[in-house]
Design an enzyme around this catalytic site. Structure first.
Site, mmCIF file in Angstrom:
data_model
loop_
_atom_site.group_PDB
_atom_site.id
_atom_site.type_symbol
_atom_site.label_atom_id
_atom_site.label_comp_id
_atom_site.label_asym_id
_atom_site.label_seq_id
_atom_site.Cartn_x
_atom_site.Cartn_y
_atom_site.Cartn_z
ATOM 1 N N ASP A 105 35.620 -39.753 12.776
ATOM 2 C CA ASP A 105 35.808 -38.254 12.187
ATOM 3 C C ASP A 105 37.057 -38.165 11.752
ATOM 4 O OD1 ASP A 105 36.514 -37.955 14.991
ATOM 5 O OD2 ASP A 105 34.718 -36.511 15.314
ATOM 6 N N GLU A 109 31.144 -37.913 19.230
ATOM 7 C CA GLU A 109 30.821 -37.480 17.898
ATOM 8 C C GLU A 109 30.377 -35.907 17.925
ATOM 9 O OE1 GLU A 109 27.525 -39.438 16.500
ATOM 10 O OE2 GLU A 109 27.152 -38.280 14.658
ATOM 11 N N THR A 137 26.709 -39.810 19.256
ATOM 12 C CA THR A 137 27.415 -40.275 20.712
ATOM 13 C C THR A 137 28.016 -38.885 21.098
ATOM 14 O OG1 THR A 137 29.515 -40.551 19.587
ATOM 15 C CG2 THR A 137 27.921 -42.298 19.333
ATOM 16 N N ARG A 138 28.572 -38.923 22.439
ATOM 17 C CA ARG A 138 29.093 -37.842 23.021
ATOM 18 C C ARG A 138 30.533 -37.421 22.332
ATOM 19 N NH1 ARG A 138 30.594 -38.328 29.233
ATOM 20 N NH2 ARG A 138 28.807 -39.229 29.560
ATOM 21 N N ASP A 197 39.241 -45.097 19.379
ATOM 22 C CA ASP A 197 40.012 -44.127 19.622
ATOM 23 C C ASP A 197 40.923 -43.954 18.410
ATOM 24 O OD1 ASP A 197 40.452 -43.524 22.655
ATOM 25 O OD2 ASP A 197 39.971 -45.341 22.473
HETATM 26 C C1 LIG Z 1 36.846 -41.989 21.509
HETATM 27 S S1 LIG Z 1 35.925 -42.730 22.455
HETATM 28 C C2 LIG Z 1 34.331 -42.959 21.805
HETATM 29 C C3 LIG Z 1 33.239 -43.588 22.771
HETATM 30 C C4 LIG Z 1 31.954 -43.426 22.292
HETATM 31 N N1 LIG Z 1 31.855 -44.568 20.954
HETATM 32 C C5 LIG Z 1 31.508 -42.329 21.559
HETATM 33 O O1 LIG Z 1 31.260 -42.069 20.283
HETATM 34 O O2 LIG Z 1 31.088 -41.338 22.233
HETATM 35 C C6 LIG Z 1 36.573 -44.659 22.003
HETATM 36 C C7 LIG Z 1 36.157 -45.299 23.136
HETATM 37 O O3 LIG Z 1 36.660 -46.892 22.894
HETATM 38 C C8 LIG Z 1 37.198 -47.485 24.002
HETATM 39 N N2 LIG Z 1 38.038 -48.490 23.389
HETATM 40 C C9 LIG Z 1 39.128 -48.215 23.183
HETATM 41 N N3 LIG Z 1 39.716 -49.854 22.959
HETATM 42 C C10 LIG Z 1 38.646 -50.299 23.335
HETATM 43 C C11 LIG Z 1 38.721 -51.831 23.365
HETATM 44 N N4 LIG Z 1 39.659 -52.889 23.077
HETATM 45 N N5 LIG Z 1 37.596 -52.465 23.785
HETATM 46 C C12 LIG Z 1 36.385 -51.920 24.192
HETATM 47 N N6 LIG Z 1 36.468 -50.402 24.195
HETATM 48 C C13 LIG Z 1 37.686 -49.717 23.982
HETATM 49 C C14 LIG Z 1 37.728 -46.224 24.993
HETATM 50 O O4 LIG Z 1 37.813 -46.634 26.074
HETATM 51 C C15 LIG Z 1 36.804 -45.089 24.500
HETATM 52 O O5 LIG Z 1 35.881 -45.225 25.638
#
Ligand SMILES: C[S@@+](CC[C@H](N)C(=O)[O-])C[C@H]1O[C@@H](n2cnc3c(N)ncnc32)[C@H](O)[C@@H]1O
Length: 222
Positions: free
Chosen positions: A164, A205, A202-203, A128
């Site tokens: 990104d 991405e 990844t989704r 995030d």
């Molecule tokens: C922007 S999404 C990207 C997901 C995936 N990696 C992708 O590229 O499609 C970021 C993910 O990180 C997870 N996330 C955020 N903080 C986290 C934490 N402290 N521990 C584990 N996952 C976390 C969020 O729930 C979210 O699903």
């Protein structure tokens, strides 16, 4: 008493789970868990050539694809978002993967409980971004966490970070460079513009929501 850490993620549930997903959460997730308290991940698969950890696996496509590609590796994924966990379980079930462990929760908790020097590879893909300045404190890549990752990484272990968002790449580089434990492996610009050879798109991405083309930062543990 210590205050709980700031949340680094958004919602932990969006849509109601479909029946198959709910069934997998009930039946499969408990079988793929990790022990309570401190643990040595090799105890989960003693013949594992390596142990990998994916932090924030989203829908689990990357985690499942890497685990399928490397059945000799134990791949642990941690993600607080329930719908993402359900999606990952579907991929694991469909592919019949026996080398994956899934934790629904905060990676900072799992990393805090892993044995020292117990991981060979860590993925943090498109975390995030928290682009607003007042939210930067919610970013995952904080110095304490970078130090915790160094504790659980074996000497020579690899950490792959992707984003990104230009500012988050710079933020991460600055903080990793301030750590004596991590070395950025890039020699030329193409090293951070091109994904690692075994990268699985990844989704998140694919959505290309950031302000730049993906930046891939690869580090090794000193
Ligand atoms: C922007 S999404 C990207 C997901 C995936 N990696 C992708 O590229 O499609 C970021 C993910 O990180 C997870 N996330 C955020 N903080 C986290 C934490 N402290 N521990 C584990 N996952 C976390 C969020 O729930 C979210 O699903």
């Amino acid at each position: 008493m210590d205050r709980p850490p700031l949340r680094t993620y958004g919602r932990i549930k969006t849509r109601t789970l479909k029946p198959r997903q709910a069934g997998l959460i009930d039946a499969l997730l408990p079988r793929l868990g990790v022990p309570e308290g401190p643990f040595d991940p090799r105890g989960l698969k003693p013949d594992a050539a390596e142990v990998w950890l994916e932090i924030g696996f989203g829908g689990g496509e990357h985690l499942a694809a890497q685990a399928a590609r490397r059945p000799d590796v134990l791949a642990i994924g941690v993600e607080p978002f329930l719908n993402g966990v359900a999606s990952a379980l579907r991929h694991i079930d469909d592919a019949g993967l026996a080398n994956v462990r899934i934790v629904q929760g905060d990676a900072r908790d799992i990393v805090g409980r892993l044995l020292d020097a117990s991981l060979e590879r860590i993925f943090i893909l498109f975390p995030d971004p928290w682009p607003k300045t007042r939210h930067h404190k919610r970013r995952l890549m904080q110095p304490d966490f970078i130090g915790d990752l160094a504790r659980v990484a074996r000497p020579g272990a690899r950490l792959g970070f992707a984003t990104d968002w230009r500012d988050y790449a710079a933020w991460t580089l600055e903080r990793m460079a301030a750590s004596p434990d991590w070395t950025w492996t890039a020699q030329t610009a193409s090293d951070w513009r091109a994904p690692p050879p075994d990268h699985v798109t990844t989704r998140y991405e694919q959505k290309a929501l950031g302000d730049t083309a993906p930046i891939f930062l690869n580090f090794t543990r000193a």
